[in-house]
Design a protein around this motif. Structure first.
Motif, PDB file in Angstrom:
ATOM      1  N   ARG A  16     -22.243 -50.893 -80.349  1.00  0.00           N
ATOM      2  CA  ARG A  16     -23.656 -50.909 -79.931  1.00  0.00           C
ATOM      3  C   ARG A  16     -24.351 -52.211 -80.318  1.00  0.00           C
ATOM      4  O   ARG A  16     -25.253 -52.658 -79.640  1.00  0.00           O
ATOM      5  N   MET A  17     -23.921 -52.786 -81.437  1.00  0.00           N
ATOM      6  CA  MET A  17     -24.575 -54.015 -81.887  1.00  0.00           C
ATOM      7  C   MET A  17     -24.254 -55.206 -80.981  1.00  0.00           C
ATOM      8  O   MET A  17     -24.912 -56.227 -81.047  1.00  0.00           O
ATOM      9  N   LEU A  18     -23.196 -55.054 -80.174  1.00  0.00           N
ATOM     10  CA  LEU A  18     -22.776 -56.161 -79.314  1.00  0.00           C
ATOM     11  C   LEU A  18     -23.093 -55.895 -77.839  1.00  0.00           C
ATOM     12  O   LEU A  18     -22.448 -56.448 -76.947  1.00  0.00           O
ATOM     13  N   ALA A  19     -24.122 -55.079 -77.597  1.00  0.00           N
ATOM     14  CA  ALA A  19     -24.487 -54.744 -76.222  1.00  0.00           C
ATOM     15  C   ALA A  19     -24.883 -56.008 -75.442  1.00  0.00           C
ATOM     16  O   ALA A  19     -24.622 -56.116 -74.241  1.00  0.00           O
ATOM     17  N   GLY A  20     -25.510 -56.954 -76.116  1.00  0.00           N
ATOM     18  CA  GLY A  20     -25.901 -58.205 -75.451  1.00  0.00           C
ATOM     19  C   GLY A  20     -24.676 -58.998 -75.013  1.00  0.00           C
ATOM     20  O   GLY A  20     -24.635 -59.551 -73.910  1.00  0.00           O
ATOM     21  N   LEU A  21     -23.667 -59.018 -75.856  1.00  0.00           N
ATOM     22  CA  LEU A  21     -22.415 -59.706 -75.518  1.00  0.00           C
ATOM     23  C   LEU A  21     -21.733 -59.016 -74.335  1.00  0.00           C
ATOM     24  O   LEU A  21     -21.128 -59.674 -73.486  1.00  0.00           O
ATOM     25  N   ALA A  22     -21.846 -57.684 -74.287  1.00  0.00           N
ATOM     26  CA  ALA A  22     -21.244 -56.933 -73.175  1.00  0.00           C
ATOM     27  C   ALA A  22     -21.821 -57.397 -71.843  1.00  0.00           C
ATOM     28  O   ALA A  22     -21.103 -57.529 -70.849  1.00  0.00           O
ATOM     29  N   ARG A  23     -23.128 -57.672 -71.812  1.00  0.00           N
ATOM     30  CA  ARG A  23     -23.750 -58.157 -70.567  1.00  0.00           C
ATOM     31  C   ARG A  23     -23.150 -59.497 -70.151  1.00  0.00           C
ATOM     32  O   ARG A  23     -22.901 -59.736 -68.966  1.00  0.00           O
ATOM     33  N   TRP A  24     -22.898 -60.361 -71.132  1.00  0.00           N
ATOM     34  CA  TRP A  24     -22.296 -61.662 -70.813  1.00  0.00           C
ATOM     35  C   TRP A  24     -20.870 -61.497 -70.310  1.00  0.00           C
ATOM     36  O   TRP A  24     -20.445 -62.187 -69.377  1.00  0.00           O
ATOM     37  N   LEU A  25     -20.116 -60.600 -70.931  1.00  0.00           N
ATOM     38  CA  LEU A  25     -18.737 -60.371 -70.495  1.00  0.00           C
ATOM     39  C   LEU A  25     -18.716 -59.816 -69.068  1.00  0.00           C
ATOM     40  O   LEU A  25     -17.882 -60.207 -68.246  1.00  0.00           O
ATOM     41  N   ARG A  26     -19.662 -58.908 -68.765  1.00  0.00           N
ATOM     42  CA  ARG A  26     -19.759 -58.387 -67.392  1.00  0.00           C
ATOM     43  C   ARG A  26     -20.148 -59.501 -66.436  1.00  0.00           C
ATOM     44  O   ARG A  26     -19.631 -59.583 -65.327  1.00  0.00           O
ATOM     45  N   ALA A  27     -21.067 -60.371 -66.879  1.00  0.00           N
ATOM     46  CA  ALA A  27     -21.494 -61.483 -66.028  1.00  0.00           C
ATOM     47  C   ALA A  27     -20.306 -62.375 -65.690  1.00  0.00           C
ATOM     48  O   ALA A  27     -20.212 -62.929 -64.599  1.00  0.00           O
ATOM     49  N   ALA A  28     -19.372 -62.504 -66.631  1.00  0.00           N
ATOM     50  CA  ALA A  28     -18.181 -63.326 -66.403  1.00  0.00           C
ATOM     51  C   ALA A  28     -17.148 -62.597 -65.544  1.00  0.00           C
ATOM     52  O   ALA A  28     -16.192 -63.213 -65.079  1.00  0.00           O
ATOM     53  N   GLY A  29     -17.337 -61.285 -65.359  1.00  0.00           N
ATOM     54  CA  GLY A  29     -16.434 -60.507 -64.513  1.00  0.00           C
ATOM     55  C   GLY A  29     -15.527 -59.551 -65.263  1.00  0.00           C
ATOM     56  O   GLY A  29     -14.663 -58.915 -64.657  1.00  0.00           O
ATOM     57  N   TYR A  30     -15.712 -59.447 -66.581  1.00  0.00           N
ATOM     58  CA  TYR A  30     -14.826 -58.585 -67.374  1.00  0.00           C
ATOM     59  C   TYR A  30     -15.294 -57.134 -67.387  1.00  0.00           C
ATOM     60  O   TYR A  30     -16.491 -56.864 -67.554  1.00  0.00           O
ATOM     61  N   ASP A  31     -14.318 -56.244 -67.250  1.00  0.00           N
ATOM     62  CA  ASP A  31     -14.550 -54.805 -67.350  1.00  0.00           C
ATOM     63  C   ASP A  31     -14.890 -54.487 -68.812  1.00  0.00           C
ATOM     64  O   ASP A  31     -14.021 -54.499 -69.682  1.00  0.00           O
ATOM     65  N   THR A  32     -16.162 -54.228 -69.077  1.00  0.00           N
ATOM     66  CA  THR A  32     -16.642 -54.091 -70.459  1.00  0.00           C
ATOM     67  C   THR A  32     -17.562 -52.895 -70.605  1.00  0.00           C
ATOM     68  O   THR A  32     -18.625 -52.839 -69.983  1.00  0.00           O
ATOM     69  N   THR A  33     -17.163 -51.938 -71.420  1.00  0.00           N
ATOM     70  CA  THR A  33     -18.028 -50.796 -71.696  1.00  0.00           C
ATOM     71  C   THR A  33     -18.733 -51.016 -73.027  1.00  0.00           C
ATOM     72  O   THR A  33     -18.363 -51.905 -73.804  1.00  0.00           O
ATOM     73  N   VAL A  34     -19.753 -50.196 -73.286  1.00  0.00           N
ATOM     74  CA  VAL A  34     -20.453 -50.240 -74.566  1.00  0.00           C
ATOM     75  C   VAL A  34     -20.365 -48.845 -75.174  1.00  0.00           C
ATOM     76  O   VAL A  34     -20.519 -47.843 -74.465  1.00  0.00           O
ATOM     77  N   ALA A  35     -20.092 -48.791 -76.460  1.00  0.00           N
ATOM     78  CA  ALA A  35     -19.992 -47.502 -77.140  1.00  0.00           C
ATOM     79  C   ALA A  35     -21.309 -46.746 -77.012  1.00  0.00           C
ATOM     80  O   ALA A  35     -22.392 -47.336 -77.084  1.00  0.00           O
ATOM     81  N   ALA A  36     -21.215 -45.431 -76.810  1.00  0.00           N
ATOM     82  CA  ALA A  36     -22.421 -44.617 -76.686  1.00  0.00           C
ATOM     83  C   ALA A  36     -23.034 -44.396 -78.063  1.00  0.00           C
ATOM     84  O   ALA A  36     -22.349 -44.463 -79.086  1.00  0.00           O
ATOM     85  N   ALA A  37     -24.340 -44.139 -78.072  1.00  0.00           N
ATOM     86  CA  ALA A  37     -25.074 -44.009 -79.332  1.00  0.00           C
ATOM     87  C   ALA A  37     -24.515 -42.886 -80.207  1.00  0.00           C
ATOM     88  O   ALA A  37     -24.487 -42.996 -81.427  1.00  0.00           O
ATOM     89  N   ASP A  38     -24.060 -41.810 -79.556  1.00  0.00           N
ATOM     90  CA  ASP A  38     -23.624 -40.650 -80.345  1.00  0.00           C
ATOM     91  C   ASP A  38     -22.101 -40.604 -80.500  1.00  0.00           C
ATOM     92  O   ASP A  38     -21.547 -39.598 -80.925  1.00  0.00           O
ATOM     93  N   GLU A  39     -21.426 -41.691 -80.155  1.00  0.00           N
ATOM     94  CA  GLU A  39     -19.966 -41.705 -80.198  1.00  0.00           C
ATOM     95  C   GLU A  39     -19.488 -42.026 -81.617  1.00  0.00           C
ATOM     96  O   GLU A  39     -19.938 -43.010 -82.212  1.00  0.00           O
ATOM     97  N   THR A  40     -18.575 -41.226 -82.134  1.00  0.00           N
ATOM     98  CA  THR A  40     -18.020 -41.522 -83.461  1.00  0.00           C
ATOM     99  C   THR A  40     -16.999 -42.651 -83.348  1.00  0.00           C
ATOM    100  O   THR A  40     -16.483 -42.926 -82.258  1.00  0.00           O
ATOM    101  N   ASP A  41     -16.707 -43.293 -84.482  1.00  0.00           N
ATOM    102  CA  ASP A  41     -15.686 -44.350 -84.486  1.00  0.00           C
ATOM    103  C   ASP A  41     -14.371 -43.817 -83.915  1.00  0.00           C
ATOM    104  O   ASP A  41     -13.668 -44.506 -83.182  1.00  0.00           O
ATOM    105  N   ARG A  42     -14.064 -42.575 -84.283  1.00  0.00           N
ATOM    106  CA  ARG A  42     -12.808 -41.991 -83.841  1.00  0.00           C
ATOM    107  C   ARG A  42     -12.789 -41.802 -82.325  1.00  0.00           C
ATOM    108  O   ARG A  42     -11.789 -42.092 -81.662  1.00  0.00           O
TER     109      ARG A  42
END
Ligand SMILES: [Zn+2]
Length: 176
Positions: A16-42
């Protein structure tokens, strides 16, 4: 060491802390998801393993003790330029892989915008050369306006920066 996959085969997940980076990766064309707020590490780890995504995290503990089978990289710098270089060196990220072919908001591959969608754009946007693309999931239409052009320039700079980095040791960030 396994051979590095081609850039277009790299799939990523950002914490979640890297959501901004995810936008850049998508802008470059990379398939990039962001962890959901309620998702555990596991749960994140399981999802990444299943989809063969590399997890990018700021979490020191998760990076130091990754669940079996999870490829996790820790980004220790909070600076987009440095993160861009780190990812180019560690994962072979090509920042100009396929610019603006994915929705920045939801990661869906874009399709060509329809005539109706183009008609709904602001008049100035309709005067551009295109390309005009639309997201089949959220309906957002993308055109090469000033914001997209600024982002494209920065992506090109990141690619240049990685290409001209002759001394990787000096800039290398610990990954785990
Ligand atoms: Zn979308």
């Amino acid at each position: 060491m396994e051979p590095r996959p081609p850039p277009e085969a790299v799939r990523l997940c950002c914490d979640r802390m890297l959501a901004g980076l995810a936008r850049w990766l998508r802008a470059a064309g990379y398939d990039t998801t962001v962890a959901a707020a309620d998702e555990t590490d596991r749960a994140i780890a399981e999802r990444c393993c299943e989809a063969r995504r590399v997890l990018l995290t700021c979490d020191r503990h998760l990076a130091a003790h990754p669940p079996a089978g999870l490829d996790v990289r820790r980004l220790i710098v909070n600076d987009a330029d440095a993160q861009a270089l780190q990812l180019a060196q560690a994962l072979g990220i090509d920042w100009t892989l396929a610019p603006f072919t994915r929705c920045l908001l939801d990661n869906t591959p874009l399709r060509e915008a329809s005539a109706d969608e183009r008609a709904g754009m602001p008049p100035l946007a309709r005067e551009l050369q295109g390309p005009y693309r639309a997201c089949p999931a959220c309906g957002r239409v993308y055109w090469p306006g000033s914001h997209v052009r600024r982002m494209a320039r920065r992506l090109a700079q990141w690619r240049e920066q990685a290409a001209h980095e002759h001394d990787p040791v000096r800039h290398r960030q610990p990954m785990r």
